[in-house]
Design a protein around this motif. Structure first.
Motif, PDB file in Angstrom:
ATOM      1  N   LEU A  86      -6.771   5.610   5.061  1.00 38.53           N
ATOM      2  CA  LEU A  86      -6.807   4.260   4.898  1.00 38.53           C
ATOM      3  C   LEU A  86      -5.871   3.538   5.624  1.00 38.53           C
ATOM      4  CD1 LEU A  86      -9.147   2.304   3.677  1.00 38.53           C
ATOM      5  CD2 LEU A  86      -7.507   2.183   1.604  1.00 38.53           C
ATOM      6  N   TRP A  87      -6.184   3.071   6.936  1.00 32.00           N
ATOM      7  CA  TRP A  87      -5.379   2.136   7.572  1.00 32.00           C
ATOM      8  C   TRP A  87      -5.196   0.847   7.057  1.00 32.00           C
ATOM      9  CZ3 TRP A  87      -2.117   4.363  11.479  1.00 32.00           C
ATOM     10  CH2 TRP A  87      -2.184   5.759  11.802  1.00 32.00           C
ATOM     11  N   GLY A  88      -4.135   0.280   6.851  1.00 30.83           N
ATOM     12  CA  GLY A  88      -4.002  -1.257   6.459  1.00 30.83           C
ATOM     13  C   GLY A  88      -3.975  -1.712   7.716  1.00 30.83           C
ATOM     14  N   ILE A  89      -4.432  -3.267   7.927  1.00 25.87           N
ATOM     15  CA  ILE A  89      -4.091  -3.939   9.013  1.00 25.87           C
ATOM     16  C   ILE A  89      -3.301  -4.958   8.701  1.00 25.87           C
ATOM     17  CG2 ILE A  89      -5.094  -5.135  10.925  1.00 25.87           C
ATOM     18  CD1 ILE A  89      -7.844  -3.408  10.296  1.00 25.87           C
ATOM     19  N   HIS A  90      -1.952  -5.177   9.076  1.00 23.71           N
ATOM     20  CA  HIS A  90      -1.153  -6.082   8.555  1.00 23.71           C
ATOM     21  C   HIS A  90      -0.494  -7.119   9.657  1.00 23.71           C
ATOM     22  CE1 HIS A  90      -0.628  -2.065   6.622  1.00 23.71           C
ATOM     23  NE2 HIS A  90      -0.565  -2.887   5.618  1.00 23.71           N
ATOM     24  N   VAL A  91      -0.252  -8.080   9.306  1.00 22.72           N
ATOM     25  CA  VAL A  91       0.665  -9.231   9.926  1.00 22.72           C
ATOM     26  C   VAL A  91       1.905  -9.707   9.260  1.00 22.72           C
ATOM     27  CG1 VAL A  91      -1.507 -10.176  11.035  1.00 22.72           C
ATOM     28  CG2 VAL A  91      -0.705 -11.207   8.818  1.00 22.72           C
ATOM     29  N   GLY A  92       2.934 -10.129  10.066  1.00 21.39           N
ATOM     30  CA  GLY A  92       3.887 -10.760   9.316  1.00 21.39           C
ATOM     31  C   GLY A  92       3.698 -11.835   8.141  1.00 21.39           C
ATOM     32  N   THR A 165       2.519   1.452   3.474  1.00 22.54           N
ATOM     33  CA  THR A 165       3.092  -0.106   3.535  1.00 22.54           C
ATOM     34  C   THR A 165       2.811  -0.885   2.503  1.00 22.54           C
ATOM     35  OG1 THR A 165       0.802  -0.561   4.543  1.00 22.54           O
ATOM     36  CG2 THR A 165       2.644  -0.097   6.172  1.00 22.54           C
ATOM     37  N   LYS A 166       2.168  -0.554   1.375  1.00 24.30           N
ATOM     38  CA  LYS A 166       1.949  -1.483   0.232  1.00 24.30           C
ATOM     39  C   LYS A 166       3.140  -2.097  -0.214  1.00 24.30           C
ATOM     40  CE  LYS A 166      -0.678  -3.021  -3.433  1.00 24.30           C
ATOM     41  NZ  LYS A 166      -0.097  -3.247  -4.452  1.00 24.30           N
ATOM     42  N   PRO A 167       4.422  -1.452  -0.486  1.00 25.67           N
ATOM     43  CA  PRO A 167       5.636  -1.999  -0.930  1.00 25.67           C
ATOM     44  C   PRO A 167       5.973  -3.328  -0.018  1.00 25.67           C
ATOM     45  CG  PRO A 167       6.003   0.099  -1.117  1.00 25.67           C
ATOM     46  CD  PRO A 167       4.673   0.015  -0.526  1.00 25.67           C
ATOM     47  N   LEU A 168       5.846  -3.288   1.270  1.00 27.30           N
ATOM     48  CA  LEU A 168       6.148  -4.275   2.040  1.00 27.30           C
ATOM     49  C   LEU A 168       5.073  -5.516   2.170  1.00 27.30           C
ATOM     50  CD1 LEU A 168       6.680  -2.052   5.353  1.00 27.30           C
ATOM     51  CD2 LEU A 168       8.583  -3.614   4.072  1.00 27.30           C
ATOM     52  N   VAL A 169       3.930  -5.385   1.460  1.00 24.05           N
ATOM     53  CA  VAL A 169       2.936  -6.322   1.031  1.00 24.05           C
ATOM     54  C   VAL A 169       3.318  -7.057  -0.036  1.00 24.05           C
ATOM     55  CG1 VAL A 169       0.457  -6.825   0.464  1.00 24.05           C
ATOM     56  CG2 VAL A 169       1.092  -5.161   2.603  1.00 24.05           C
ATOM     57  N   ASP A 170       3.697  -6.082  -1.078  1.00 27.51           N
ATOM     58  CA  ASP A 170       4.290  -6.632  -2.398  1.00 27.51           C
ATOM     59  C   ASP A 170       5.393  -7.476  -2.430  1.00 27.51           C
ATOM     60  OD1 ASP A 170       2.103  -5.212  -3.594  1.00 27.51           O
ATOM     61  OD2 ASP A 170       3.065  -3.361  -4.271  1.00 27.51           O
ATOM     62  N   THR A 171       6.325  -6.891  -1.221  1.00 28.19           N
ATOM     63  CA  THR A 171       7.695  -7.941  -1.306  1.00 28.19           C
ATOM     64  C   THR A 171       7.510  -8.849  -0.289  1.00 28.19           C
ATOM     65  OG1 THR A 171       8.497  -6.391   0.619  1.00 28.19           O
ATOM     66  CG2 THR A 171       9.285  -6.170  -1.883  1.00 28.19           C
ATOM     67  N   GLY A 172       6.273  -9.431   0.234  1.00 34.34           N
ATOM     68  CA  GLY A 172       5.911 -10.412   1.103  1.00 34.34           C
ATOM     69  C   GLY A 172       6.556 -10.060   2.448  1.00 34.34           C
ATOM     70  N   SER A 173       6.781  -8.976   2.758  1.00 34.58           N
ATOM     71  CA  SER A 173       7.261  -8.836   4.325  1.00 34.58           C
ATOM     72  C   SER A 173       6.183  -8.881   5.259  1.00 34.58           C
ATOM     73  CB  SER A 173       7.914  -7.505   4.723  1.00 34.58           C
ATOM     74  OG  SER A 173       9.310  -7.712   3.856  1.00 34.58           O
ATOM     75  N   PHE A 174       4.843  -8.366   4.596  1.00 36.76           N
ATOM     76  CA  PHE A 174       3.487  -7.942   5.327  1.00 36.76           C
ATOM     77  C   PHE A 174       2.550  -8.893   4.564  1.00 36.76           C
ATOM     78  CE2 PHE A 174       4.353  -3.690   7.549  1.00 36.76           C
ATOM     79  CZ  PHE A 174       5.271  -4.268   8.522  1.00 36.76           C
ATOM     80  N   ARG A 175       1.466  -9.357   5.272  1.00 35.16           N
ATOM     81  CA  ARG A 175       0.095  -9.677   4.736  1.00 35.16           C
ATOM     82  C   ARG A 175      -1.034  -8.442   5.122  1.00 35.16           C
ATOM     83  NH1 ARG A 175      -1.724 -14.189   6.379  1.00 35.16           N
ATOM     84  NH2 ARG A 175      -0.186 -14.649   7.890  1.00 35.16           N
ATOM     85  N   ARG A 176      -1.441  -8.187   4.314  1.00 40.48           N
ATOM     86  CA  ARG A 176      -2.791  -7.169   4.769  1.00 40.48           C
ATOM     87  C   ARG A 176      -4.071  -8.072   4.923  1.00 40.48           C
ATOM     88  NH1 ARG A 176      -3.767  -4.548   0.638  1.00 40.48           N
ATOM     89  NH2 ARG A 176      -1.894  -2.909   0.903  1.00 40.48           N
ATOM     90  N   LEU A 177      -4.760  -7.696   6.031  1.00 42.72           N
ATOM     91  CA  LEU A 177      -5.813  -8.778   6.466  1.00 42.72           C
ATOM     92  C   LEU A 177      -7.114  -7.756   6.385  1.00 42.72           C
ATOM     93  CD1 LEU A 177      -4.725 -11.021   9.355  1.00 42.72           C
ATOM     94  CD2 LEU A 177      -4.708 -11.447   7.223  1.00 42.72           C
ATOM     95  N   GLY A 178      -6.802  -6.401   6.031  1.00 41.95           N
ATOM     96  CA  GLY A 178      -8.150  -5.765   6.040  1.00 41.95           C
ATOM     97  C   GLY A 178      -7.528  -4.239   6.128  1.00 41.95           C
ATOM     98  N   ASP A 179      -8.600  -3.266   5.901  1.00 41.57           N
ATOM     99  CA  ASP A 179      -8.478  -1.975   6.088  1.00 41.57           C
ATOM    100  C   ASP A 179      -9.332  -1.216   7.235  1.00 41.57           C
ATOM    101  OD1 ASP A 179      -6.323  -1.141   4.057  1.00 41.57           O
ATOM    102  OD2 ASP A 179      -7.893  -2.214   2.611  1.00 41.57           O
ATOM    103  N   CYS A 180      -9.309   0.142   7.727  1.00 40.14           N
ATOM    104  CA  CYS A 180     -10.072   0.492   8.368  1.00 40.14           C
ATOM    105  C   CYS A 180      -9.805   2.224   8.237  1.00 40.14           C
ATOM    106  CB  CYS A 180      -9.538   0.378   9.925  1.00 40.14           C
ATOM    107  SG  CYS A 180     -10.564   1.122  11.137  1.00 40.14           S
ATOM    108  N   PRO A 181     -10.676   2.573   7.543  1.00 42.65           N
ATOM    109  CA  PRO A 181     -10.711   4.274   7.271  1.00 42.65           C
ATOM    110  C   PRO A 181     -11.090   4.878   8.346  1.00 42.65           C
ATOM    111  CG  PRO A 181     -12.558   3.236   6.276  1.00 42.65           C
ATOM    112  CD  PRO A 181     -11.928   1.938   6.973  1.00 42.65           C
ATOM    113  N   THR A 182     -10.281   6.063   8.818  1.00 42.82           N
ATOM    114  CA  THR A 182     -10.826   7.036   9.911  1.00 42.82           C
ATOM    115  C   THR A 182     -12.373   7.377   9.420  1.00 42.82           C
ATOM    116  OG1 THR A 182      -9.661   8.900   8.387  1.00 42.82           O
ATOM    117  CG2 THR A 182      -8.394   7.899  10.111  1.00 42.82           C
ATOM    118  N   PRO A 183     -13.009   7.648  10.639  1.00 47.44           N
ATOM    119  CA  PRO A 183     -14.290   7.991  10.427  1.00 47.44           C
ATOM    120  C   PRO A 183     -14.419   9.649  10.282  1.00 47.44           C
ATOM    121  CG  PRO A 183     -14.248   6.701  12.410  1.00 47.44           C
ATOM    122  CD  PRO A 183     -12.717   7.484  11.922  1.00 47.44           C
ATOM    123  N   TRP A 184     -13.169  10.206   9.825  1.00 52.72           N
ATOM    124  CA  TRP A 184     -13.233  11.792  10.030  1.00 52.72           C
ATOM    125  C   TRP A 184     -11.963  12.285   8.826  1.00 52.72           C
ATOM    126  CZ3 TRP A 184     -13.087   9.577  14.941  1.00 52.72           C
ATOM    127  CH2 TRP A 184     -11.941   8.919  15.257  1.00 52.72           C
TER     128      TRP A 184
END
Length: 281
Positions: A86-92, A165-184
């Motif tokens: 599960l690939w998180g898609i993050h912005v600052g 990357t969840k800890p970076l989202v929790d601490t506010g360094s990143f915001r996650r805008l979505g997820d992209c799972p690998t198709p394999w």
């Protein structure tokens, strides 16, 4: 004692390897398995395999297949994680972008070319209906480089494993805008052709040992707490990750290899797909 070099990312997926090493399971079979942490990820490990700096790697499926097609003398010897990544898609934190659609025609941070963060940017762009020929990249080496790039605006977004990357989202360094799972299936064990040819018995011992650990991994008492403590993740996040993750003790399927090659070919990331026996041991 036979020395064998193995490389992998410093992430929770690889705890079975560390447990087996720490408990002497490989030494019991006469193998000194020497682990190298590679925070830069799959692109770096592909280079290490090609340069004979490691014998084995626990590596992303799409990355190693692309590298093999490009001429890296390596083969996949076994599937390791059968479930998607599960690939998180993050912005600052201070990014102006609020939705995934706003990332079209912006610059993505990648650890290096040929890495999972690079290849999955194409997969995500295709999924979103963007022009993959117009993707722009900023090489940032590792997660620390990504934090810096998103903070100072040299890149707009970054794709990395959701829970890492969840800890970076929790601490506010990143915001996650979505997820992209690998198709394999996401991770495989790869070995150099030289190692496979010269050490077939040793390779079988290594796979037998790790398969014993992964087949019982989820049943280990308090394994969720062990993972959370060791990798600095919240217990509820680890429990969610465990529910989504399936270890494998089998070879990667032909269908999965064909799916990866078909996708990479469609995205113009490889030219001609290889026959299965050039990719799987």
């Amino acid at each position: 004692m036979e020395k064998v070099r193995i490389a992998g990312v410093p992430e929770h997926f690889n705890l079975p390897w560390h447990m087996a090493i720490e408990e002497g399971a490989f030494e019991d079979r006469g193998i000194d398995l020497q682990w190298t942490q590679v925070p830069e990820g799959t692109g770096k490990m592909c280079q290490m395999l090609e340069d004979r700096e490691t014998d084995l790697a626990i590596i992303l499926t799409e990355g190693i297949i692309k590298s093999i097609v490009a001429g890296n003398p390596v083969k996949i010897v076994q599937e390791y994680i059968a479930s998607p990544l599960l690939w998180g898609i993050h912005v600052g934190a201070n990014s102006k972008h609020q939705t995934l659609s706003e990332l079209k025609n912006t610059k993505t941070a990648i650890s290096r070319f040929g890495s999972g963060s690079h290849l999955m940017a194409y997969v995500n762009a295709q999924k979103e209906g963007w022009d993959t020929d117009s993707l722009q990249f900023e090489v940032i080496d590792n997660l620390d480089g990504a934090v810096k790039a998103l903070m100072d605006g040299t890149a707009d977004y970054f794709m990395w494993e959701h829970f890492t990357t969840k800890p970076l989202v929790d601490t506010g360094s990143f915001r996650r805008l979505g997820d992209c799972p690998t198709p394999w299936p996401c991770f495989v064990v790869a070995a150099t052709d030289d190692f496979i040819k010269k050490n077939p018995v040793t390779l079988n011992h290594i796979l037998d040992t790790i398969n014993t650990y992964t087949s019982e991994f989820k049943q280990i008492p308090s394994i969720d707490r062990t993972l959370a403590n060791r990798y600095g993740l919240k217990l509820e996040d680890i429990r969610e990750w465990l529910s989504l993750t399936q270890w494998s003790q089998e070879q990667l399927s032909i269908e999965a290899v064909e799916n990866v090659q078909r996708t990479l070919n469609h995205l113009k990331l490889i030219d001609s797909p290889l026959t299965i026996n050039k990719i799987l041991k």
